[in-house]
Scaffold this motif. Structure first.
Motif, PDB file in Angstrom:
ATOM      1  N   ALA A  15       0.817  -1.216   0.000  1.00 25.72           N
ATOM      2  CA  ALA A  15       0.000   0.000   0.000  1.00 25.72           C
ATOM      3  C   ALA A  15       0.851   1.266   0.000  1.00 25.72           C
ATOM      4  O   ALA A  15       0.411   2.314  -0.464  1.00 25.72           O
ATOM      5  N   ARG A  16       2.087   1.146   0.482  1.00 28.46           N
ATOM      6  CA  ARG A  16       2.956   2.333   0.551  1.00 28.46           C
ATOM      7  C   ARG A  16       4.413   1.879   0.598  1.00 28.46           C
ATOM      8  O   ARG A  16       4.707   0.691   0.649  1.00 28.46           O
ATOM      9  N   GLY A  17       5.310   2.826   0.615  1.00 29.74           N
ATOM     10  CA  GLY A  17       6.735   2.562   0.823  1.00 29.74           C
ATOM     11  C   GLY A  17       7.379   1.679  -0.226  1.00 29.74           C
ATOM     12  O   GLY A  17       7.098   1.794  -1.419  1.00 29.74           O
ATOM     13  N   ASP A  37      -2.171  -5.677   1.046  1.00 28.86           N
ATOM     14  CA  ASP A  37      -1.770  -5.021   2.288  1.00 28.86           C
ATOM     15  C   ASP A  37      -2.850  -5.289   3.321  1.00 28.86           C
ATOM     16  O   ASP A  37      -4.007  -5.508   2.963  1.00 28.86           O
ATOM     17  N   VAL A  38      -2.491  -5.251   4.573  1.00 26.85           N
ATOM     18  CA  VAL A  38      -3.469  -5.409   5.647  1.00 26.85           C
ATOM     19  C   VAL A  38      -4.333  -4.147   5.759  1.00 26.85           C
ATOM     20  O   VAL A  38      -5.435  -4.183   6.293  1.00 26.85           O
ATOM     21  N   SER A  39      -3.861  -3.056   5.202  1.00 27.47           N
ATOM     22  CA  SER A  39      -4.568  -1.775   5.252  1.00 27.47           C
ATOM     23  C   SER A  39      -5.511  -1.622   4.060  1.00 27.47           C
ATOM     24  O   SER A  39      -5.185  -1.998   2.930  1.00 27.47           O
ATOM     25  N   GLU A  40      -6.660  -1.033   4.326  1.00 31.86           N
ATOM     26  CA  GLU A  40      -7.623  -0.720   3.257  1.00 31.86           C
ATOM     27  C   GLU A  40      -7.032   0.250   2.236  1.00 31.86           C
ATOM     28  O   GLU A  40      -7.543   0.364   1.120  1.00 31.86           O
ATOM     29  N   ALA A  41      -5.939   0.935   2.578  1.00 28.98           N
ATOM     30  CA  ALA A  41      -5.293   1.875   1.655  1.00 28.98           C
ATOM     31  C   ALA A  41      -4.807   1.178   0.386  1.00 28.98           C
ATOM     32  O   ALA A  41      -4.547   1.833  -0.621  1.00 28.98           O
ATOM     33  N   VAL A  42      -4.712  -0.143   0.414  1.00 23.57           N
ATOM     34  CA  VAL A  42      -4.246  -0.883  -0.760  1.00 23.57           C
ATOM     35  C   VAL A  42      -5.177  -0.673  -1.954  1.00 23.57           C
ATOM     36  O   VAL A  42      -4.732  -0.683  -3.097  1.00 23.57           O
ATOM     37  N   ALA A  78       4.439 -15.310 -12.078  1.00 27.57           N
ATOM     38  CA  ALA A  78       5.868 -15.451 -12.345  1.00 27.57           C
ATOM     39  C   ALA A  78       6.750 -14.908 -11.225  1.00 27.57           C
ATOM     40  O   ALA A  78       7.928 -15.239 -11.164  1.00 27.57           O
ATOM     41  N   ALA A  79       6.196 -14.064 -10.361  1.00 27.63           N
ATOM     42  CA  ALA A  79       7.023 -13.490  -9.287  1.00 27.63           C
ATOM     43  C   ALA A  79       6.152 -13.178  -8.080  1.00 27.63           C
ATOM     44  O   ALA A  79       4.999 -12.770  -8.216  1.00 27.63           O
ATOM     45  N   TRP A  80       6.741 -13.370  -6.913  1.00 27.41           N
ATOM     46  CA  TRP A  80       6.063 -13.084  -5.640  1.00 27.41           C
ATOM     47  C   TRP A  80       7.043 -12.330  -4.762  1.00 27.41           C
ATOM     48  O   TRP A  80       8.139 -12.812  -4.486  1.00 27.41           O
ATOM     49  N   PHE A  81       6.659 -11.133  -4.338  1.00 23.13           N
ATOM     50  CA  PHE A  81       7.494 -10.304  -3.475  1.00 23.13           C
ATOM     51  C   PHE A  81       6.923 -10.331  -2.061  1.00 23.13           C
ATOM     52  O   PHE A  81       5.860  -9.771  -1.810  1.00 23.13           O
ATOM     53  N   ASN A  82       7.617 -11.020  -1.150  1.00 21.60           N
ATOM     54  CA  ASN A  82       7.247 -11.022   0.265  1.00 21.60           C
ATOM     55  C   ASN A  82       7.826  -9.752   0.884  1.00 21.60           C
ATOM     56  O   ASN A  82       8.967  -9.724   1.326  1.00 21.60           O
ATOM     57  N   ASN A  83       7.037  -8.699   0.870  1.00 19.26           N
ATOM     58  CA  ASN A  83       7.499  -7.407   1.351  1.00 19.26           C
ATOM     59  C   ASN A  83       6.851  -6.998   2.672  1.00 19.26           C
ATOM     60  O   ASN A  83       7.413  -6.200   3.403  1.00 19.26           O
ATOM     61  N   ALA A  84       5.693  -7.553   2.995  1.00 17.72           N
ATOM     62  CA  ALA A  84       4.983  -7.156   4.212  1.00 17.72           C
ATOM     63  C   ALA A  84       5.851  -7.430   5.436  1.00 17.72           C
ATOM     64  O   ALA A  84       6.483  -8.475   5.531  1.00 17.72           O
ATOM     65  N   GLY A  85       5.866  -6.494   6.352  1.00 17.89           N
ATOM     66  CA  GLY A  85       6.638  -6.679   7.574  1.00 17.89           C
ATOM     67  C   GLY A  85       6.264  -5.650   8.620  1.00 17.89           C
ATOM     68  O   GLY A  85       5.692  -4.614   8.308  1.00 17.89           O
ATOM     69  N   VAL A  86       6.571  -5.983   9.849  1.00 16.73           N
ATOM     70  CA  VAL A  86       6.329  -5.079  10.969  1.00 16.73           C
ATOM     71  C   VAL A  86       7.597  -4.980  11.799  1.00 16.73           C
ATOM     72  O   VAL A  86       8.457  -5.862  11.744  1.00 16.73           O
ATOM     73  N   GLY A  87       7.704  -3.920  12.578  1.00 17.61           N
ATOM     74  CA  GLY A  87       8.866  -3.753  13.441  1.00 17.61           C
ATOM     75  C   GLY A  87       8.483  -3.127  14.761  1.00 17.61           C
ATOM     76  O   GLY A  87       7.984  -2.018  14.793  1.00 17.61           O
ATOM     77  N   ASP A  88       8.665  -3.879  15.817  1.00 15.69           N
ATOM     78  CA  ASP A  88       8.482  -3.357  17.169  1.00 15.69           C
ATOM     79  C   ASP A  88       9.843  -3.447  17.841  1.00 15.69           C
ATOM     80  O   ASP A  88      10.405  -4.531  17.948  1.00 15.69           O
ATOM     81  N   ASP A  89      10.373  -2.317  18.247  1.00 16.91           N
ATOM     82  CA  ASP A  89      11.679  -2.372  18.888  1.00 16.91           C
ATOM     83  C   ASP A  89      11.515  -2.493  20.395  1.00 16.91           C
ATOM     84  O   ASP A  89      10.485  -2.162  20.955  1.00 16.91           O
TER      85      ASP A  89
END
Length: 146
Positions: A15-17, A37-42, A78-89
């Motif tokens: 959805a972004r970035g 994306d998990v967000s409706e913004a997709v 033909a291609a799959w991009f595993n881009n989704a991710g989260v970060g909690d420090d």
């Protein structure tokens, strides 16, 4: 990959970035793109860049299979991009059980479920899986215990 315009690809977390940039690049190259994306913004992102958009929680293995089926409706996958991710420090002790679970389910299992769905959907022509990771995926990073 197969010739341009005759294949589809999936970009999770698009959805972004970085995910949106990947999806835009693949659309520009003529691929039929399914951006998730998990967000409706997709939905808005997909419309803006000329792709199909699906709300998709990468923690759900069945949802990955549904995304792969959607991509196959547009053209052979033909291609799959595993881009989704989260970060909690935070230190392991400071992170809640819920944060640890979410980090593992999204960043690790989400990538595995996506890869599995892609490999199953590629068919005899094969395909490419791209796993996107932060620098924390390459080396220990202070504050990123999980």
């Amino acid at each position: 990959m197969a010739s341009v315009g005759t294949t589809s690809c999936v970009v999770t977390g698009g959805a972004r970035g970085i995910g949106r940039a990947i999806a835009e690049r693949m659309v520009a190259r003529g691929h039929r793109v399914v951006v998730t994306d998990v967000s409706e913004a997709v939905t808005a992102t997909a419309e803006e860049i000329g792709a199909a958009g699906l709300v998709h929680d990468v923690r759900d293995p069945d949802a990955h299979r549904a995304v792969a089926a959607e991509a196959a409706r547009h053209a052979p996958l033909a291609a799959w991009f595993n881009n989704a991710g989260v970060g909690d420090d935070g230190t392991l002790v400071a992170l809640t059980d819920e944060q640890v679970r979410r980090l593992v389910e999204v960043n690790l299992l989400g990538t595995m479920w996506g890869t599995r769905a892609a490999l199953d959907a590629f068919g005899p022509a094969g395909g490419d899986v791209v796993n996107v990771a932060s620098l924390a995926g390459l080396t220990p990073a202070p504050g990123y215990s999980v």
